[in-house]
Write an enzyme that holds these catalytic residues in place. Structure first.
Site, PDB file in Angstrom:
ATOM      1  N   LYS A 198      45.811  35.287  43.491  1.00 30.68           N
ATOM      2  CA  LYS A 198      44.529  34.564  43.489  1.00 30.68           C
ATOM      3  C   LYS A 198      44.873  33.080  43.551  1.00 30.68           C
ATOM      4  O   LYS A 198      45.224  32.466  42.545  1.00 30.68           O
ATOM      5  CB  LYS A 198      43.746  34.896  42.220  1.00 30.68           C
ATOM      6  N   GLU A 273      52.850  28.812  32.963  1.00 34.07           N
ATOM      7  CA  GLU A 273      53.386  27.464  33.204  1.00 34.07           C
ATOM      8  C   GLU A 273      52.197  26.532  33.181  1.00 34.07           C
ATOM      9  O   GLU A 273      51.355  26.572  34.081  1.00 34.07           O
ATOM     10  CB  GLU A 273      54.124  27.415  34.531  1.00 34.07           C
ATOM     11  N   CYS A 307      53.151  18.876  37.380  1.00 33.62           N
ATOM     12  CA  CYS A 307      53.253  19.240  35.961  1.00 33.62           C
ATOM     13  C   CYS A 307      54.455  18.576  35.304  1.00 33.62           C
ATOM     14  O   CYS A 307      54.430  18.257  34.130  1.00 33.62           O
ATOM     15  CB  CYS A 307      53.345  20.747  35.825  1.00 33.62           C
ATOM     16  N   GLU A 406      46.829  14.792  29.506  1.00 38.63           N
ATOM     17  CA  GLU A 406      47.361  14.904  30.871  1.00 38.63           C
ATOM     18  C   GLU A 406      46.319  14.356  31.858  1.00 38.63           C
ATOM     19  O   GLU A 406      45.226  14.906  31.970  1.00 38.63           O
ATOM     20  CB  GLU A 406      47.653  16.377  31.183  1.00 38.63           C
TER      21      GLU A 406
END
Ligand code: NAD
Length: 512
Positions: A198, A273, A307, A406
């Protein structure tokens, strides 16, 4: 095109390469790939994917829901036994063919990825090659996947082996989506699992290309299925489907929590992750020229939508002023532009909602009392898309939101520190723990800091350089589990213990 070709010609060549691919995409749209067939959603629903460069519609995309996921998961379950039992050498051959096909289409993949995500061509050209390397690396590991240990005891031989866990779900984000999805899908296929993928709804284009490439390479129908759609619909249904044994997920930490809850009733194995707020710590004895290059690269490459980006610069007080001065000059000189222009270092951000999120941190920085030394505004780039100025925030402290959250854009927060102890405390004072970067020429200090940092991956005197056999993953809110090398097989496979008696041990006799 060789290195001597002028940049303007390369830009034109990229535009020329993209034009027919985009025209075809617009005409054909993007369907799901289920059982080797391109199909619309059962409901007939679609959504539009738009270019971050100018907001134009790139394609209508099938919008999958639980029914489409059920179809794909059922097919993946049916395809599983034959794929599991195929000779590993044959699987290896097929996955090498996928790698060959990715290499052959690397230039197409690169330009499409640029237009779909806004990432600069200089990085995306390499991303396609890295995707091929991921397939090659795991193709060669196919023959080791079932390896185990022999741990004999006095009366038994104890042997372990590994078997693929079954059909798995892979859910991926929109940052470097092609490369990143191969990183999850290649080991799953090498292990002998079948997959329902997906992809992120903001970047469906190259996921469709990957599904086609895998089919054309001769991987049997039903082994890799791709269902497009939104997270709360298709993604959620995938995590809840009983035929799906595990979910490999890359994305935000909050989504990881949601997936864990969604997968609980069917006891899904999960591999996450997630986000990061990674520190780069520069001590005053470091090679400051190399450190500066790495600091700039690790937050302003890939639009900062990365990331592993070092989004917090921890700089030792004694060198803060001259280092920040040089850094400021570099950030001011970064080239924001069209993603297909080879001169571009920063392209438009993926989506207007993401642009709004990144820009919201300009006010957050000011309200916190930090200083926006460079940037802090949107950028008027070609096509009028989601461009933002590369931004440098100074005079921050560890408690500020710009030091904790973040941002996931070209946005660097600088925090000065006094000594080693201070640096470690600031570095660890966030909820995340993905990577850490340390710059010092004192070997003892480098090792002490590496030990003390709460992060899954540490680079000493280096930017992030990925080596595929090494473990990739994060601690704390940055993830669960590790990818890479044999670590990937720990997730996609079950370890099975087989004990063989020598026939000599005493068996208790009951009921005599
Ligand atoms: P996201 O979590 O919003 O979406 C990721 C994927 O999850 C998408 O495919 C989305 O459709 C799907 N999803 C959303 N809600 C879902 C649900 N309830 N159930 C199932 N699936 C759902 O993340 P994003 O904005 O696409 O990506 C950016 C994030 O990814 C950042 O936080 C970044 O740090 C992280 N990331 C981490 C790594 C890593 O290796 N640690 C790598 C790349 C990106």
């Amino acid at each position: 095109m060789d290195k001597a070709t002028p940049k303007a010609d390369l830009f034109k060549a990229n535009l020329d390469r993209a034009a027919p691919l985009l025209a075809k995409l617009k005409d054909d749209g993007i369907g799901h790939m289920i059982d080797g067939q391109t199909v619309p959603s059962i409901s007939g629903a679609t959504f539009e994917t738009r270019s971050p460069v100018d907001g134009s519609v790139l394609a209508k995309v099938a919008r999958g829901n639980a029914e489409d996921i059920d179809r794909a998961a059922t097919i993946a379950a049916e395809a599983f036994p034959a794929w599991r039992d195929m000779a590993a050498t044959m699987r290896r051959k097929l996955l090498h063919r996928v790698a060959d096909a990715i290499e052959a289409r690397a230039d197409d993949i690169a330009v499409l990825e640029c237009i779909d995500t806004g990432q600069a061509h200089r990085f995306m050209a390499k991303a396609a090659i890295r995707a091929a390397e991921n397939f090659r690396f795991f193709a060669d590991k196919c023959t080791d996947a079932r390896d185990g240990l022999n741990t004999p005891s006095e009366e038994h031989w104890n042997i372990s082996t590994r078997v693929p866990i079954g059909p798995v779900g892979v859910i991926t984000p929109w940052n470097t989506p092609f490369m990143l999805s191969t990183w999850k899908i290649a080991p799953a296929l090498a292990a002998g699992c079948t997959v329902v993928h997906k992809p992120a709804e903001w970047s469906p284009v190259t996921a469709d290309l990957l599904a086609q490439i895998v089919k054309e390479a001769g991987v049997p129908d039903g082994v890799l299925n791709t269902v497009h759609g939104f997270g709360e619909e298709a993604g959620k249904a995938l995590t809840e489907h009983p035929a799906i044994k595990a979910i490999g997920f890359v994305g935000e930490s909050a989504t990881g929590s949601a997936i864990m809850a969604q997968g609980a009733p069917t006891l899904k194995r999960v591999h996450f992750e997630l986000g990061g707020k990674n520190p780069v710590i520069v001590f005053d004895d470091a090679n400051l020229d190399r450190a500066l290059d790495a600091v700039v690269f690790m937050i302003y490459s890939l639009n900062g939508e990365r990331c592993t980006s070092s989004s917090r610069l921890l700089i030792q007080q004694s060198i803060a002023e001259p280092f920040i001065e040089k850094l400021t000059a570099r950030v001011k000189a970064l080239k924001v532009g069209h993603p297909l222009d080879p001169a571009t270092e920063i392209g438009p951000l993926i989506h207007e909602r993401h642009l709004a999120k990144v820009c919201s941190y300009f006010d957050v920085a000011r309200q916190d009392g930090a200083v926006i030394a460079v940037g802090g505004k949107t950028h008027d780039g070609p096509g009028g898309g989601h461009y933002v100025q590369p931004t440098l925030v100074t005079a921050a402290n560890a408690k500020m939101r710009v030091a904790q959250e973040e941002v996931f854009g070209p946005f660097l927060t600088v925090i000065p520190f006094g000594d080693e102890k201070d640096a470690i405390a600031i570095a660890n004072d966030v909820k995340y723990g993905l990577t850490g970067y340390v710059w010092t020429n004192d070997m003892g200090r480098a090792l002490r800091v590496a030990d003390a940092l709460e992060a899954g991956m540490i680079w000493l005197n280096s930017e992030n350089v990925r080596h595929l056999p090494t473990p990739f993953g994060g601690m704390k809110a940055s993830g669960i589990g590790r990818d890479g090398g044999d670590y990937s097989f720990d997730f996609y496979m079950e370890t099975k213990h087989v004990s063989l008696a020598r026939g000599t041990h005493k068996i208790q006799r009951l009921g005599i």
